[in-house]
Write a protein that holds these residues in place. Structure first.
Motif, mmCIF file in Angstrom:
data_model
loop_
_atom_site.group_PDB
_atom_site.id
_atom_site.type_symbol
_atom_site.label_atom_id
_atom_site.label_comp_id
_atom_site.label_asym_id
_atom_site.label_seq_id
_atom_site.Cartn_x
_atom_site.Cartn_y
_atom_site.Cartn_z
ATOM 1 N N TYR A 108 0.939 -1.220 0.073
ATOM 2 C CA TYR A 108 0.306 0.274 -0.072
ATOM 3 C C TYR A 108 0.571 1.185 0.184
ATOM 4 O O TYR A 108 1.784 1.374 0.690
ATOM 5 N N VAL A 109 0.464 2.462 -0.707
ATOM 6 C CA VAL A 109 0.871 2.865 -1.258
ATOM 7 C C VAL A 109 0.688 5.012 -1.225
ATOM 8 O O VAL A 109 -0.748 4.573 -1.464
ATOM 9 N N ALA A 110 0.714 5.525 0.009
ATOM 10 C CA ALA A 110 0.336 6.828 -0.231
ATOM 11 C C ALA A 110 0.962 8.132 0.230
ATOM 12 O O ALA A 110 2.229 7.923 0.262
ATOM 13 N N ALA A 111 -0.342 8.981 -0.533
ATOM 14 C CA ALA A 111 1.124 9.953 -0.516
ATOM 15 C C ALA A 111 0.289 11.176 0.872
ATOM 16 O O ALA A 111 -0.406 10.962 1.395
ATOM 17 N N VAL A 112 1.868 11.829 1.669
ATOM 18 C CA VAL A 112 1.553 12.655 3.026
ATOM 19 C C VAL A 112 1.466 13.745 2.425
ATOM 20 O O VAL A 112 0.356 13.890 3.543
ATOM 21 N N GLU A 113 0.684 14.566 1.474
ATOM 22 C CA GLU A 113 0.693 15.914 1.251
ATOM 23 C C GLU A 113 -0.899 16.082 2.113
ATOM 24 O O GLU A 113 -0.545 16.926 2.588
ATOM 25 N N PRO A 114 -1.717 14.764 2.057
ATOM 26 C CA PRO A 114 -3.100 15.519 2.632
ATOM 27 C C PRO A 114 -2.737 15.768 4.251
ATOM 28 O O PRO A 114 -3.630 16.342 4.996
ATOM 29 N N LEU A 115 -1.857 14.712 4.809
ATOM 30 C CA LEU A 115 -1.854 15.393 6.066
ATOM 31 C C LEU A 115 -1.320 16.524 7.355
ATOM 32 O O LEU A 115 -0.950 17.103 8.003
ATOM 33 N N MET A 116 -0.475 17.731 6.017
ATOM 34 C CA MET A 116 0.076 18.718 6.182
ATOM 35 C C MET A 116 -1.254 20.207 6.335
ATOM 36 O O MET A 116 -0.673 20.941 7.015
ATOM 37 N N GLU A 117 -2.027 19.043 6.260
ATOM 38 C CA GLU A 117 -3.507 19.977 6.404
ATOM 39 C C GLU A 117 -3.994 20.177 7.690
ATOM 40 O O GLU A 117 -4.236 18.813 8.326
ATOM 41 N N ASP A 118 -3.679 21.197 9.136
ATOM 42 C CA ASP A 118 -3.991 20.804 10.220
ATOM 43 C C ASP A 118 -5.233 19.814 10.890
ATOM 44 O O ASP A 118 -5.248 19.241 11.596
ATOM 45 N N THR A 119 -6.702 20.366 9.898
ATOM 46 C CA THR A 119 -7.593 19.895 10.350
ATOM 47 C C THR A 119 -7.565 18.200 10.146
ATOM 48 O O THR A 119 -7.821 17.189 11.116
#
Length: 221
Positions: free
Chosen positions: A6-17
């Protein structure tokens, strides 16, 4: 033998909420580990890895697992025996990777940085150096080899106590096994993986490469 990547991008987790919501979904022990980290990207990668592992366990067992792990002598995480699964985690750059298998497994993802001959000369087996020399794209080949070597030592659970230069992963490219630390390993440098969006976990089964990255998976036979 079963394994899934499984692979996922980290970018969504840079948004604080979304980060705060995701943080509350990973295990308490991972939350404690994350609290000690200073850099936000490092925190995001660790949260993403925890989410992927939870997702992979749920998808392959149906169990409501609390996220607890055990650790071998050299730090390799082990899932509870009742799950009947082995796991491995890796992250690099903007992506995290989770491997799940019914056998001991190791997996690695690496973002392509500047290629330097001296690293290969220091850490590669003579057979690998010869294979690299003949490659059309030496940078791609270097990182494919590196990911396979990292995956091997992660599969055995001995980490860097096994010298990288002491074994060759070239047989993998020809569909052969690599005996290492008493384990017969099988592996590949371009495993099929499930690309997953962290916010909704929509699965996309793909073998497309992620530009600028290499990944590999090794499983004990």
């Amino acid at each position: 033998m079963m394994y899934k990547i499984y692979v996922a991008a980290v970018e969504p987790l840079m948004e604080d909420t979304f980060y705060q919501k995701a943080l509350s979904m990973v295990s308490k022990e991972r939350q404690e580990k994350i609290e000690k980290m200073i850099q936000r990207p490092d925190k995001a990668r660790s949260v993403a890895a925890g989410l992927l592992l939870h997702y992979a366990v749920r998808e392959n067992t149906g169990f409501h697992w609390d996220g607890s792990c055990f650790f071998k002598e050299h730090g390799k995480p082990m899932l509870p025996k009742e799950l009947g699964l082995y796991c491995n985690l890796s992250h690099s750059g903007d992506y995290v990777l989770c491997a799940i298998s019914d056998k001991e497994t190791g997996a690695d993802i690496q973002r392509h940085e500047k290629y330097q001959d001296r690293l290969a000369e220091r850490f590669f087996h003579p057979e690998e150096l010869a294979y690299l020399k003949e490659a059309e794209d030496q940078k791609q080949c270097f990182y494919d080899l590196w990911c396979l070597k990292e995956s091997c030592i992660k599969c055995t659970g001995r980490g860097l106590s096994t010298g990288l230069e002491s074994f060759s992963v070239v047989p993998f490219f020809y569909g052969e096994e690599v005996p290492l630390d008493g384990i017969r390993c099988v592996g590949e440098s371009a495993p099929s993986y499930i690309k997953t969006e962290l916010k909704d976990f929509t699965e996309i089964h793909t073998k497309e490469t992620i530009k600028g990255y290499s990944m590999a998976a090794v499983v004990a036979k």
